[in-house]
Scaffold this motif. Structure first.
Motif: not given
Length: 345
Positions: A68-69, A96-97, A104-106
Protein backbone atom coordinates in the motif's frame (compact mmCIF):
# COMPACT_ATOMS: atom_id res chain seq x y z
CA UNK A 1 -0.77 9.24 -8.80
CA UNK A 2 -3.86 8.23 -6.87
CA UNK A 3 -4.63 4.54 -6.92
CA UNK A 4 -8.06 3.16 -6.02
CA UNK A 5 -8.05 -0.17 -4.19
CA UNK A 6 -11.54 -1.60 -4.60
CA UNK A 7 -12.25 -4.15 -1.88
CA UNK A 8 -15.05 -6.32 -3.21
CA UNK A 9 -15.02 -6.33 -7.01
CA UNK A 10 -18.60 -7.53 -7.50
CA UNK A 11 -21.37 -5.62 -9.25
CA UNK A 12 -20.78 -2.21 -7.66
CA UNK A 13 -17.06 -2.50 -7.03
CA UNK A 14 -16.41 -4.04 -10.43
CA UNK A 15 -18.31 -1.26 -12.17
CA UNK A 16 -16.48 1.48 -10.27
CA UNK A 17 -13.11 -0.15 -10.91
CA UNK A 18 -13.92 -0.92 -14.53
CA UNK A 19 -15.05 2.60 -15.28
CA UNK A 20 -11.93 4.06 -13.67
CA UNK A 21 -9.61 1.61 -15.42
CA UNK A 22 -11.25 2.26 -18.77
CA UNK A 23 -10.46 5.94 -18.31
CA UNK A 24 -6.83 5.16 -17.47
CA UNK A 25 -6.85 5.56 -13.69
CA UNK A 26 -4.87 3.17 -11.52
CA UNK A 27 -7.07 0.57 -9.85
CA UNK A 28 -6.58 -2.64 -7.91
CA UNK A 29 -9.48 -5.09 -7.64
CA UNK A 30 -9.78 -7.26 -4.54
CA UNK A 31 -11.73 -10.46 -5.17
CA UNK A 32 -11.74 -14.12 -4.26
CA UNK A 33 -12.33 -17.60 -5.65
CA UNK A 34 -13.23 -18.10 -9.30
CA UNK A 35 -13.82 -14.38 -9.78
CA UNK A 36 -10.26 -13.59 -8.71
CA UNK A 37 -8.87 -16.33 -10.94
CA UNK A 38 -10.82 -15.04 -13.93
CA UNK A 39 -9.72 -11.43 -13.33
CA UNK A 40 -6.09 -12.50 -13.18
CA UNK A 41 -6.36 -14.73 -16.22
CA UNK A 42 -8.62 -12.76 -18.56
CA UNK A 43 -9.07 -9.30 -17.05
CA UNK A 44 -12.40 -7.65 -16.26
CA UNK A 45 -15.19 -7.71 -18.83
CA UNK A 46 -17.31 -4.58 -18.41
CA UNK A 47 -20.64 -4.57 -20.24
CA UNK A 48 -22.86 -1.48 -20.43
CA UNK A 49 -25.58 -0.29 -22.84
CA UNK A 50 -22.84 1.38 -24.89
CA UNK A 51 -19.71 -0.62 -24.14
CA UNK A 52 -18.44 -4.19 -24.08
CA UNK A 53 -14.77 -4.28 -23.27
CA UNK A 54 -12.23 -6.43 -21.51
CA UNK A 55 -9.79 -4.55 -19.30
CA UNK A 56 -6.40 -5.70 -18.13
CA UNK A 57 -6.52 -5.10 -14.37
CA UNK A 58 -4.47 -5.80 -11.27
CA UNK A 59 -6.41 -8.27 -9.13
CA UNK A 60 -5.43 -9.48 -5.66
CA UNK A 61 -6.88 -11.59 -2.88
CA UNK A 62 -6.04 -9.35 0.08
CA UNK A 63 -3.64 -6.85 1.65
CA UNK A 64 -0.88 -9.44 1.80
CA UNK A 65 -0.72 -9.26 -2.02
CA UNK A 66 -0.05 -5.53 -2.29
CA UNK A 67 2.28 -2.85 -0.97
CA UNK A 68 0.00 0.00 0.00
CA UNK A 69 1.04 3.56 -0.81
CA UNK A 70 0.25 6.80 1.06
CA UNK A 71 -1.77 8.11 -1.91
CA UNK A 72 -4.02 5.04 -2.11
CA UNK A 73 -7.77 5.42 -1.62
CA UNK A 74 -9.63 2.34 -0.36
CA UNK A 75 -13.14 1.70 -1.65
CA UNK A 76 -15.13 -0.88 0.31
CA UNK A 77 -17.83 -2.42 -1.88
CA UNK A 78 -18.55 -5.81 -0.36
CA UNK A 79 -22.03 -6.70 0.84
CA UNK A 80 -22.69 -5.21 4.28
CA UNK A 81 -22.68 -8.58 6.03
CA UNK A 82 -19.16 -9.12 4.66
CA UNK A 83 -17.85 -5.68 5.58
CA UNK A 84 -16.65 -6.33 9.13
CA UNK A 85 -14.28 -9.11 8.07
CA UNK A 86 -12.88 -7.00 5.25
CA UNK A 87 -12.40 -3.94 7.46
CA UNK A 88 -10.54 -5.82 10.16
CA UNK A 89 -8.37 -7.51 7.52
CA UNK A 90 -7.34 -4.29 5.80
CA UNK A 91 -7.06 -1.89 8.75
CA UNK A 92 -3.72 -3.25 9.95
CA UNK A 93 -2.10 -3.55 6.52
CA UNK A 94 1.14 -1.55 6.47
CA UNK A 95 1.42 1.65 4.45
CA UNK A 96 4.99 2.64 3.72
CA UNK A 97 5.89 6.28 3.22
CA UNK A 98 9.64 6.64 2.85
CA UNK A 99 11.18 5.23 6.00
CA UNK A 100 7.95 5.41 7.98
CA UNK A 101 5.27 2.74 8.22
CA UNK A 102 1.73 3.15 9.55
CA UNK A 103 -1.36 0.92 9.50
CA UNK A 104 -3.90 1.59 6.76
CA UNK A 105 -6.56 2.39 9.34
CA UNK A 106 -4.54 5.39 10.52
CA UNK A 107 -3.12 6.44 7.16
CA UNK A 108 -5.61 5.87 4.35
CA UNK A 109 -9.16 7.08 3.68
CA UNK A 110 -11.84 4.48 3.07
CA UNK A 111 -15.06 5.00 1.09
CA UNK A 112 -17.95 2.72 2.06
CA UNK A 113 -19.75 2.11 -1.24
CA UNK A 114 -22.34 -0.45 -0.17
CA UNK A 115 -25.99 -0.70 0.78
CA UNK A 116 -27.43 -0.13 4.22
CA UNK A 117 -26.54 2.38 6.93
CA UNK A 118 -24.29 0.27 9.18
CA UNK A 119 -20.97 0.02 7.37
CA UNK A 120 -19.86 3.56 8.16
CA UNK A 121 -20.02 2.96 11.90
CA UNK A 122 -18.34 -0.42 11.43
CA UNK A 123 -15.51 1.28 9.56
CA UNK A 124 -14.94 3.82 12.35
CA UNK A 125 -13.79 0.99 14.59
CA UNK A 126 -10.85 0.49 12.26
CA UNK A 127 -10.30 3.61 10.13
CA UNK A 128 -9.68 7.21 11.11
CA UNK A 129 -11.08 8.75 7.90
CA UNK A 130 -14.35 7.20 6.76
CA UNK A 131 -16.41 8.50 3.86
CA UNK A 132 -19.95 7.23 3.44
CA UNK A 133 -21.19 6.57 -0.09
CA UNK A 134 -24.82 6.29 -1.14
CA UNK A 135 -24.84 4.05 -4.20
CA UNK A 136 -27.40 4.27 -6.99
CA UNK A 137 -25.78 1.99 -9.54
CA UNK A 138 -27.83 -0.72 -11.29
CA UNK A 139 -25.31 -3.46 -11.96
CA UNK A 140 -25.09 -7.25 -11.96
CA UNK A 141 -22.28 -9.69 -11.23
CA UNK A 142 -23.24 -13.29 -11.96
CA UNK A 143 -20.25 -14.74 -13.82
CA UNK A 144 -16.55 -14.74 -12.84
CA UNK A 145 -14.61 -11.91 -14.41
CA UNK A 146 -17.68 -9.98 -15.62
CA UNK A 147 -19.92 -7.14 -14.48
CA UNK A 148 -22.95 -5.73 -16.27
CA UNK A 149 -23.68 -2.05 -15.58
CA UNK A 150 -27.11 -0.97 -16.85
CA UNK A 151 -26.98 2.78 -16.16
CA UNK A 152 -26.75 5.24 -19.05
CA UNK A 153 -25.32 7.72 -19.94
CA UNK A 154 -23.61 7.46 -16.56
CA UNK A 155 -23.43 4.10 -14.83
CA UNK A 156 -24.93 5.58 -11.69
CA UNK A 157 -24.87 8.35 -9.10
CA UNK A 158 -22.93 8.28 -5.84
CA UNK A 159 -23.37 10.71 -2.94
CA UNK A 160 -20.24 10.96 -0.76
CA UNK A 161 -19.36 12.76 2.47
CA UNK A 162 -17.16 12.37 5.55
CA UNK A 163 -18.68 10.20 8.24
CA UNK A 164 -19.79 11.40 10.64
CA UNK A 165 -20.40 14.77 9.00
CA UNK A 166 -19.27 16.53 12.18
CA UNK A 167 -15.73 15.19 11.60
CA UNK A 168 -15.32 16.94 8.26
CA UNK A 169 -11.93 18.63 7.81
CA UNK A 170 -10.48 20.97 5.14
CA UNK A 171 -8.39 18.12 3.75
CA UNK A 172 -11.55 16.11 3.12
CA UNK A 173 -12.76 18.62 0.54
CA UNK A 174 -9.60 18.19 -1.53
CA UNK A 175 -9.97 14.41 -1.49
CA UNK A 176 -13.66 14.52 -2.35
CA UNK A 177 -13.11 16.97 -5.21
CA UNK A 178 -10.41 14.68 -6.57
CA UNK A 179 -12.72 11.68 -6.34
CA UNK A 180 -15.50 13.62 -8.05
CA UNK A 181 -13.17 14.63 -10.89
CA UNK A 182 -11.77 11.13 -11.43
CA UNK A 183 -15.08 9.32 -11.12
CA UNK A 184 -17.14 11.82 -13.12
CA UNK A 185 -14.77 11.74 -16.08
CA UNK A 186 -14.99 7.94 -15.92
CA UNK A 187 -18.77 7.78 -16.30
CA UNK A 188 -19.89 7.85 -12.66
CA UNK A 189 -21.98 10.74 -11.33
CA UNK A 190 -20.83 12.13 -7.98
CA UNK A 191 -22.64 14.45 -5.55
CA UNK A 192 -20.99 15.87 -2.41
CA UNK A 193 -23.69 16.64 0.19
CA UNK A 194 -22.75 17.96 3.62
CA UNK A 195 -24.06 14.71 5.13
CA UNK A 196 -24.57 11.52 3.15
CA UNK A 197 -26.62 9.67 5.76
CA UNK A 198 -30.06 11.12 4.89
CA UNK A 199 -29.40 9.91 1.36
CA UNK A 200 -28.37 6.48 2.59
CA UNK A 201 -31.53 6.18 4.68
CA UNK A 202 -33.57 7.03 1.60
CA UNK A 203 -31.70 4.36 -0.34
CA UNK A 204 -32.44 1.97 2.53
CA UNK A 205 -36.14 2.51 1.85
CA UNK A 206 -35.58 1.65 -1.79
CA UNK A 207 -33.65 -1.48 -0.83
CA UNK A 208 -36.62 -2.76 1.21
CA UNK A 209 -37.73 -4.43 -2.03
CA UNK A 210 -34.48 -6.38 -2.51
CA UNK A 211 -35.52 -9.29 -0.30
CA UNK A 212 -38.88 -9.59 -2.05
CA UNK A 213 -37.22 -9.71 -5.46
CA UNK A 214 -34.73 -12.25 -4.16
CA UNK A 215 -37.31 -14.74 -2.93
CA UNK A 216 -39.95 -14.15 -5.63
CA UNK A 217 -37.66 -13.63 -8.63
CA UNK A 218 -37.26 -10.41 -10.66
CA UNK A 219 -40.30 -11.09 -12.88
CA UNK A 220 -42.78 -11.76 -10.07
CA UNK A 221 -45.47 -9.25 -9.11
CA UNK A 222 -44.83 -8.45 -5.49
CA UNK A 223 -45.34 -4.70 -5.75
CA UNK A 224 -48.14 -4.46 -3.20
CA UNK A 225 -46.15 -6.46 -0.67
CA UNK A 226 -43.11 -4.25 -1.18
CA UNK A 227 -45.24 -1.13 -0.81
CA UNK A 228 -46.60 -2.39 2.51
CA UNK A 229 -43.13 -3.20 3.86
CA UNK A 230 -41.77 0.13 2.65
CA UNK A 231 -44.61 2.03 4.29
CA UNK A 232 -43.83 0.20 7.52
CA UNK A 233 -40.15 1.16 7.17
CA UNK A 234 -41.00 4.81 6.58
CA UNK A 235 -43.13 4.82 9.71
CA UNK A 236 -40.31 3.29 11.74
CA UNK A 237 -37.73 5.84 10.52
CA UNK A 238 -40.15 8.68 11.21
CA UNK A 239 -40.95 7.30 14.66
CA UNK A 240 -37.25 7.09 15.42
CA UNK A 241 -36.71 10.70 14.32
CA UNK A 242 -34.22 9.76 11.59
CA UNK A 243 -33.66 12.30 8.82
CA UNK A 244 -34.34 10.95 5.34
CA UNK A 245 -33.73 12.72 2.03
CA UNK A 246 -36.98 13.60 0.28
CA UNK A 247 -38.41 11.54 -2.56
CA UNK A 248 -38.46 14.61 -4.79
CA UNK A 249 -34.78 15.44 -4.19
CA UNK A 250 -33.70 11.85 -4.76
CA UNK A 251 -35.77 11.49 -7.93
CA UNK A 252 -34.49 14.76 -9.37
CA UNK A 253 -30.84 13.86 -8.83
CA UNK A 254 -31.20 10.33 -10.13
CA UNK A 255 -33.20 11.25 -13.22
CA UNK A 256 -30.68 13.95 -14.10
CA UNK A 257 -27.84 11.44 -13.87
CA UNK A 258 -28.82 8.14 -15.44
CA UNK A 259 -31.52 5.85 -16.70
CA UNK A 260 -31.55 2.09 -16.94
CA UNK A 261 -30.67 0.95 -20.47
CA UNK A 262 -30.62 -2.36 -22.27
CA UNK A 263 -27.32 -4.21 -22.30
CA UNK A 264 -26.98 -6.29 -25.49
CA UNK A 265 -27.19 -10.02 -24.89
CA UNK A 266 -29.06 -9.79 -21.57
CA UNK A 267 -32.65 -10.43 -20.52
CA UNK A 268 -34.48 -8.52 -17.76
CA UNK A 269 -35.17 -11.76 -15.87
CA UNK A 270 -31.40 -12.21 -15.53
CA UNK A 271 -30.76 -8.74 -14.12
CA UNK A 272 -32.06 -8.62 -10.56
CA UNK A 273 -30.77 -6.60 -7.63
CA UNK A 274 -27.97 -7.37 -5.21
CA UNK A 275 -29.95 -9.69 -2.92
CA UNK A 276 -31.37 -11.59 -5.88
CA UNK A 277 -27.83 -12.04 -7.18
CA UNK A 278 -26.79 -13.65 -3.88
CA UNK A 279 -29.53 -16.26 -4.14
CA UNK A 280 -29.03 -16.72 -7.88
CA UNK A 281 -25.33 -17.42 -7.37
CA UNK A 282 -25.98 -19.60 -4.33
CA UNK A 283 -23.50 -17.73 -2.15
CA UNK A 284 -25.01 -19.06 1.09
CA UNK A 285 -25.51 -15.60 2.59
CA UNK A 286 -27.53 -12.46 1.91
CA UNK A 287 -27.43 -8.82 3.00
CA UNK A 288 -31.07 -8.39 4.04
CA UNK A 289 -30.22 -8.42 7.76
CA UNK A 290 -28.76 -4.97 7.10
CA UNK A 291 -31.69 -3.80 4.96
CA UNK A 292 -35.07 -5.08 6.15
CA UNK A 293 -33.28 -6.26 9.29
CA UNK A 294 -32.05 -2.71 9.89
CA UNK A 295 -35.66 -1.56 10.06
CA UNK A 296 -36.37 -4.34 12.57
CA UNK A 297 -33.39 -3.19 14.64
CA UNK A 298 -34.44 0.47 14.65
CA UNK A 299 -37.99 -0.49 15.55
CA UNK A 300 -36.82 -2.53 18.54
CA UNK A 301 -34.52 0.24 19.70
CA UNK A 302 -37.43 2.70 19.78
CA UNK A 303 -40.24 0.48 21.02
CA UNK A 304 -41.86 0.27 17.59
CA UNK A 305 -43.05 -2.67 15.50
CA UNK A 306 -41.86 -3.88 12.10
CA UNK A 307 -43.36 -7.34 11.57
CA UNK A 308 -43.26 -7.26 7.75
CA UNK A 309 -39.59 -6.37 7.51
CA UNK A 310 -38.69 -8.74 10.33
CA UNK A 311 -40.44 -11.64 8.60
CA UNK A 312 -39.09 -11.04 5.07
CA UNK A 313 -35.56 -10.72 6.48
CA UNK A 314 -35.93 -14.10 8.15
CA UNK A 315 -37.33 -15.70 4.98
CA UNK A 316 -34.47 -14.35 2.86
CA UNK A 317 -31.94 -15.50 5.43
CA UNK A 318 -33.45 -18.98 5.40
CA UNK A 319 -33.45 -19.07 1.59
CA UNK A 320 -29.76 -18.19 1.48
CA UNK A 321 -28.89 -20.74 4.14
CA UNK A 322 -30.77 -23.58 2.41
CA UNK A 323 -29.70 -22.72 -1.14
CA UNK A 324 -33.24 -21.86 -2.25
CA UNK A 325 -33.24 -20.12 -5.62
CA UNK A 326 -35.35 -17.05 -6.51
CA UNK A 327 -38.94 -17.84 -7.44
CA UNK A 328 -39.35 -20.83 -5.15
CA UNK A 329 -42.25 -19.10 -3.39
CA UNK A 330 -45.22 -17.40 -5.05
CA UNK A 331 -46.45 -13.90 -4.25
CA UNK A 332 -49.66 -15.45 -2.89
CA UNK A 333 -47.80 -17.76 -0.51
CA UNK A 334 -45.45 -14.95 0.54
CA UNK A 335 -48.43 -12.72 1.29
CA UNK A 336 -49.81 -15.44 3.53
CA UNK A 337 -46.46 -15.71 5.35
CA UNK A 338 -46.55 -11.95 5.94
CA UNK A 339 -50.20 -11.90 6.99
CA UNK A 340 -51.10 -9.81 3.94
CA UNK A 341 -53.43 -12.24 2.19
CA UNK A 342 -55.76 -9.46 1.07
CA UNK A 343 -52.99 -7.86 -1.00
CA UNK A 344 -52.50 -11.05 -3.02
CA UNK A 345 -56.19 -11.59 -3.78
Amino acid sequence: MTRYVVIGAGAVGGTIAGRLAHRGHQVVLVARGEHLAALRRDGLRLRTPDLDTRLAVTAIGGPEDIELRPDDVLVLSTKTHQALAALSHWADAPVRDGGHTAPAGMRLPILTALNGVSSERMALRYFERVFGVCVWLPAVHLHPGEVIARGTPQSGILHISRYPASRSEPADRALLEQVRTHWSESGLGVELPADVMPWKYHKLLSNIGNAFQAVLGPAADGGDLIDAARAEARAVLAGAGIEVASDDDETAVRQASFGVGEVPGTHPDQLGGSSWQSLARGTGSIETDYLNGQIALIAREHGLAAPLNTTIAALARQAARTGTRPGAISATDLAAELGLDALAS
